[in-house]
Design an enzyme around this catalytic site. Structure first.
Site, PDB file in Angstrom:
ATOM      1  N   ASP A  29      -9.514 -10.126  -2.057  1.00 51.59           N
ATOM      2  CA  ASP A  29      -9.638  -9.926  -0.608  1.00 51.59           C
ATOM      3  C   ASP A  29     -11.121  -9.814  -0.245  1.00 51.59           C
ATOM      4  O   ASP A  29     -11.896  -9.128  -0.921  1.00 51.59           O
ATOM      5  CB  ASP A  29      -8.879  -8.660  -0.183  1.00 51.59           C
ATOM      6  CG  ASP A  29      -8.641  -8.605   1.315  1.00 51.59           C
ATOM      7  OD1 ASP A  29      -7.476  -8.707   1.728  1.00 51.59           O
ATOM      8  OD2 ASP A  29      -9.635  -8.464   2.074  1.00 51.59           O
ATOM      9  N   ASN A  84       2.460  -7.006   4.804  1.00 55.03           N
ATOM     10  CA  ASN A  84       2.472  -6.698   6.232  1.00 55.03           C
ATOM     11  C   ASN A  84       3.219  -7.823   6.946  1.00 55.03           C
ATOM     12  O   ASN A  84       2.957  -9.003   6.692  1.00 55.03           O
ATOM     13  CB  ASN A  84       1.029  -6.589   6.757  1.00 55.03           C
ATOM     14  CG  ASN A  84       0.281  -5.423   6.131  1.00 55.03           C
ATOM     15  OD1 ASN A  84       0.863  -4.367   5.879  1.00 55.03           O
ATOM     16  ND2 ASN A  84      -1.005  -5.613   5.864  1.00 55.03           N
ATOM     17  N   GLN A  91      -0.050  -7.307  10.252  1.00 56.68           N
ATOM     18  CA  GLN A  91      -0.425  -8.622   9.722  1.00 56.68           C
ATOM     19  C   GLN A  91      -1.443  -9.283  10.650  1.00 56.68           C
ATOM     20  O   GLN A  91      -1.286  -9.279  11.877  1.00 56.68           O
ATOM     21  CB  GLN A  91       0.819  -9.509   9.599  1.00 56.68           C
ATOM     22  CG  GLN A  91       0.529 -10.846   8.940  1.00 56.68           C
ATOM     23  CD  GLN A  91       1.792 -11.692   8.713  1.00 56.68           C
ATOM     24  OE1 GLN A  91       2.886 -11.306   9.097  1.00 56.68           O
ATOM     25  NE2 GLN A  91       1.610 -12.848   8.108  1.00 56.68           N
ATOM     26  N   HIS A  97       1.473 -13.307   2.537  1.00 52.28           N
ATOM     27  CA  HIS A  97       0.639 -12.870   1.420  1.00 52.28           C
ATOM     28  C   HIS A  97       1.063 -11.488   0.944  1.00 52.28           C
ATOM     29  O   HIS A  97       1.478 -10.648   1.737  1.00 52.28           O
ATOM     30  CB  HIS A  97      -0.855 -12.872   1.783  1.00 52.28           C
ATOM     31  CG  HIS A  97      -1.179 -12.173   3.062  1.00 52.28           C
ATOM     32  ND1 HIS A  97      -0.960 -12.738   4.295  1.00 52.28           N
ATOM     33  CD2 HIS A  97      -1.698 -10.945   3.318  1.00 52.28           C
ATOM     34  CE1 HIS A  97      -1.349 -11.904   5.246  1.00 52.28           C
ATOM     35  NE2 HIS A  97      -1.785 -10.786   4.670  1.00 52.28           N
ATOM     36  N   HIS A  99      -0.387  -8.174  -0.827  1.00 52.97           N
ATOM     37  CA  HIS A  99      -1.594  -7.438  -1.217  1.00 52.97           C
ATOM     38  C   HIS A  99      -1.305  -6.715  -2.531  1.00 52.97           C
ATOM     39  O   HIS A  99      -0.281  -6.024  -2.646  1.00 52.97           O
ATOM     40  CB  HIS A  99      -1.945  -6.364  -0.182  1.00 52.97           C
ATOM     41  CG  HIS A  99      -2.323  -6.869   1.177  1.00 52.97           C
ATOM     42  ND1 HIS A  99      -3.631  -6.957   1.594  1.00 52.97           N
ATOM     43  CD2 HIS A  99      -1.559  -7.288   2.219  1.00 52.97           C
ATOM     44  CE1 HIS A  99      -3.660  -7.399   2.852  1.00 52.97           C
ATOM     45  NE2 HIS A  99      -2.420  -7.609   3.248  1.00 52.97           N
TER      46      HIS A  99
END
Ligand code: AMP
Length: 111
Positions: A29, A84, A91, A97, A99
């Site tokens: 990230d 999310n 989000q 995606h 995390h």
């Protein structure tokens, strides 16, 4: 509509990629919330978890498998996976995606 993550998949913009296979790609990230913060995404463009189809079941499971594989490879003692979903769910990028967060104590409930 395509997002910045599609550009990462297509290698149009750089990312710190830690894992890739036919179905998925994982990269660090850009704005980490913990010492380890990796995003695992499907190459298929699914905007958010709630828009997955039944045919995506194996693909979404694959993302979790990749997360655990990365955690094992990095010898993470504990970790958290978060998805999310939707604007109200926190989000910001509308390409599904996962995390993977680790490297510091993780409190509960999350913010
Ligand atoms: P979310 O809020 O769940 O949609 O998470 C999106 C995440 O993508 C955030 O944690 C961002 O820091 C991260 N992000 C945005 N752009 C990039 C990028 N180009 N490379 C890596 N991570 C990114």
């Amino acid at each position: 509509m395509s997002t910045v993550f599609k550009k990462i998949i297509d290698k149009e913009i750089p990312a710190d990629i830690v894992y890739e296979d036919d179905l998925s790609i994982a990269f660090r990230d850009i704005n980490p919330v913990a010492p380890v913060h990796i995003l695992i995404i499907p190459k298929k463009e699914i905007p958010m978890l709630s828009e997955m189809n039944q045919e995506d079941t194996n693909l979404v499971g694959h993302l979790l498998w990749v997360a655990t594989k990365i955690a094992k490879n990095m010898d993470l003692k504990g970790f958290r996976v978060v998805i999310n979903n939707g604007k109200e769910g926190g989000q910001h990028i509308f390409h599904l995606h996962v995390h993977l967060v680790s490297g510091r104590p993780l409190s509960w409930p999350p913010g």
